[in-house]
Write an enzyme that holds these catalytic residues in place. Structure first.
Site, PDB file in Angstrom:
ATOM      1  N   GLY A  44       0.770  -1.232   0.000  1.00 51.44           N
ATOM      2  CA  GLY A  44       0.000   0.000   0.000  1.00 51.44           C
ATOM      3  C   GLY A  44       0.799   1.279   0.000  1.00 51.44           C
ATOM      4  O   GLY A  44       0.320   2.314  -0.454  1.00 51.44           O
ATOM      5  N   GLU A  99       4.056   4.985   5.633  1.00 54.82           N
ATOM      6  CA  GLU A  99       2.901   4.088   5.709  1.00 54.82           C
ATOM      7  C   GLU A  99       1.698   4.748   5.049  1.00 54.82           C
ATOM      8  O   GLU A  99       1.510   5.958   5.163  1.00 54.82           O
ATOM      9  CB  GLU A  99       2.639   3.780   7.188  1.00 54.82           C
ATOM     10  CG  GLU A  99       1.514   2.848   7.475  1.00 54.82           C
ATOM     11  CD  GLU A  99       1.720   1.418   6.990  1.00 54.82           C
ATOM     12  OE1 GLU A  99       1.909   1.229   5.775  1.00 54.82           O
ATOM     13  OE2 GLU A  99       1.639   0.496   7.802  1.00 54.82           O
ATOM     14  N   ASP A 100       0.895   3.942   4.366  1.00 56.89           N
ATOM     15  CA  ASP A 100      -0.301   4.485   3.732  1.00 56.89           C
ATOM     16  C   ASP A 100      -1.356   4.866   4.764  1.00 56.89           C
ATOM     17  O   ASP A 100      -1.985   5.918   4.671  1.00 56.89           O
ATOM     18  CB  ASP A 100      -0.882   3.523   2.684  1.00 56.89           C
ATOM     19  CG  ASP A 100      -1.107   2.114   3.213  1.00 56.89           C
ATOM     20  OD1 ASP A 100      -0.793   1.826   4.387  1.00 56.89           O
ATOM     21  OD2 ASP A 100      -1.604   1.266   2.441  1.00 56.89           O
ATOM     22  N   ASP A 103      -3.914   2.370  11.322  1.00 59.36           N
ATOM     23  CA  ASP A 103      -5.279   2.039  11.731  1.00 59.36           C
ATOM     24  C   ASP A 103      -5.254   1.445  13.138  1.00 59.36           C
ATOM     25  O   ASP A 103      -5.298   2.158  14.118  1.00 59.36           O
ATOM     26  CB  ASP A 103      -5.889   1.089  10.703  1.00 59.36           C
ATOM     27  CG  ASP A 103      -7.375   0.831  10.899  1.00 59.36           C
ATOM     28  OD1 ASP A 103      -7.962   1.318  11.885  1.00 59.36           O
ATOM     29  OD2 ASP A 103      -7.958   0.114  10.063  1.00 59.36           O
ATOM     30  N   LYS A 131      -6.014   6.904  11.290  1.00 60.82           N
ATOM     31  CA  LYS A 131      -7.374   6.565  11.712  1.00 60.82           C
ATOM     32  C   LYS A 131      -7.362   6.218  13.200  1.00 60.82           C
ATOM     33  O   LYS A 131      -7.437   5.054  13.594  1.00 60.82           O
ATOM     34  CB  LYS A 131      -7.904   5.380  10.891  1.00 60.82           C
ATOM     35  CG  LYS A 131      -9.396   5.151  11.043  1.00 60.82           C
ATOM     36  CD  LYS A 131      -9.906   3.830  10.466  1.00 60.82           C
ATOM     37  CE  LYS A 131      -9.601   3.554   9.044  1.00 60.82           C
ATOM     38  NZ  LYS A 131     -10.235   2.285   8.577  1.00 60.82           N
ATOM     39  N   PHE A 152     -14.030   2.404   5.934  1.00 60.26           N
ATOM     40  CA  PHE A 152     -13.146   1.550   5.146  1.00 60.26           C
ATOM     41  C   PHE A 152     -12.796   2.263   3.848  1.00 60.26           C
ATOM     42  O   PHE A 152     -13.666   2.554   3.039  1.00 60.26           O
ATOM     43  CB  PHE A 152     -13.781   0.187   4.867  1.00 60.26           C
ATOM     44  CG  PHE A 152     -12.798  -0.782   4.268  1.00 60.26           C
ATOM     45  CD1 PHE A 152     -11.804  -1.340   5.057  1.00 60.26           C
ATOM     46  CD2 PHE A 152     -12.834  -1.099   2.925  1.00 60.26           C
ATOM     47  CE1 PHE A 152     -10.858  -2.215   4.513  1.00 60.26           C
ATOM     48  CE2 PHE A 152     -11.908  -1.971   2.376  1.00 60.26           C
ATOM     49  CZ  PHE A 152     -10.920  -2.532   3.167  1.00 60.26           C
ATOM     50  N   ASP A 159      -6.189  -0.983  -0.434  1.00 55.03           N
ATOM     51  CA  ASP A 159      -6.927  -1.959  -1.227  1.00 55.03           C
ATOM     52  C   ASP A 159      -8.051  -2.629  -0.449  1.00 55.03           C
ATOM     53  O   ASP A 159      -8.138  -2.536   0.774  1.00 55.03           O
ATOM     54  CB  ASP A 159      -5.974  -3.054  -1.711  1.00 55.03           C
ATOM     55  CG  ASP A 159      -5.591  -4.025  -0.587  1.00 55.03           C
ATOM     56  OD1 ASP A 159      -5.895  -5.223  -0.723  1.00 55.03           O
ATOM     57  OD2 ASP A 159      -5.004  -3.581   0.417  1.00 55.03           O
ATOM     58  N   ARG A 165      -6.164  -0.211  -5.535  1.00 53.97           N
ATOM     59  CA  ARG A 165      -4.917   0.488  -5.215  1.00 53.97           C
ATOM     60  C   ARG A 165      -4.592   1.575  -6.236  1.00 53.97           C
ATOM     61  O   ARG A 165      -3.927   2.558  -5.924  1.00 53.97           O
ATOM     62  CB  ARG A 165      -3.733  -0.492  -5.166  1.00 53.97           C
ATOM     63  CG  ARG A 165      -3.771  -1.481  -4.036  1.00 53.97           C
ATOM     64  CD  ARG A 165      -2.469  -2.299  -4.027  1.00 53.97           C
ATOM     65  NE  ARG A 165      -2.540  -3.483  -3.203  1.00 53.97           N
ATOM     66  CZ  ARG A 165      -2.349  -3.508  -1.886  1.00 53.97           C
ATOM     67  NH1 ARG A 165      -2.089  -2.382  -1.252  1.00 53.97           N
ATOM     68  NH2 ARG A 165      -2.422  -4.630  -1.212  1.00 53.97           N
TER      69      ARG A 165
END
Length: 183
Positions: A44, A99-100, A103, A131, A152, A159, A165
């Site tokens: 990601g 990092e994408d 979470d 998040k 989400f 993805d 993506r």
């Protein structure tokens, strides 16, 4: 074609570039006397890593490692597996993990602890998306692009089942796409 599955765009491409530039400038200022190693977490991170690197005006290197915690669904399964490790040593290096999304905090904590154990001089995290409502483990990235609600999201590297993506933005995936996902 993919847009039909998107409920709404959360972060458009223009905002992603703006945020990457801001983070790149912060990193440039903070590491002006260092040569950091930027580590992207596959898969990601690739679009964000590429955009972020354009805005870092330093002597720096980048590497990638592949770490899995989702294994296909919409929820982290809790166990973190290193699929592809680094090809270089981090000992004595100032490391920034690109990092994408941060979470649950599980994956990033495991990777940060591992790099610290391996002797990195420092380990910080630059994330496109944060998040905090999704946290299971405490973690606060040093460099945060955009804080998002507990939805989400897909696109710009993120993805669902390895799809989406390639979207040039971050969007909320329609629940109807994944509602039967029991993972």
């Amino acid at each position: 074609m993919l847009e039909k599955d998107i409920e709404r765009i959360l972060v458009d491409h223009k905002k992603i570039v703006e945020v990457s530039k801001k983070l790149g400038n912060q990193i440039t200022n903070d590491y002006h006397d260092k040569k950091p190693l930027i580590i992207g977490l596959l898969n990601g991170c690739l679009p964000f890593l590429a955009e972020l690197m354009k805005h870092i005006d330093l002597y720096c290197e980048y590497e990638v490692m592949s770490v899995k915690s989702y294994h296909g669904g919409t929820k982290s399964v809790g166990n973190v597996k290193i699929v592809k490790d680094l090809d270089v040593s981090v000992e004595g290096r100032h490391v920034i993990i690109a990092e994408d999304i941060v979470d649950t905090g599980r994956t990033i904590n495991v990777v940060k602890d591992l790099l610290t154990y391996r002797g990195a001089a420092s380990v910080e995290v630059a994330t496109l998306l944060d998040k905090p409502e999704g946290r299971i483990e405490a973690f606060v990235p040093k460099y945060i692009g955009v804080t998002i609600p507990k939805v989400f999201v897909v696109g710009f590297g993120l993805d669902y089942d390895d799809y989406y993506r390639n979207l040039p933005y971050v969007g909320v995936l329609k629940e109807s796409v994944y509602k039967n996902d029991i993972s």
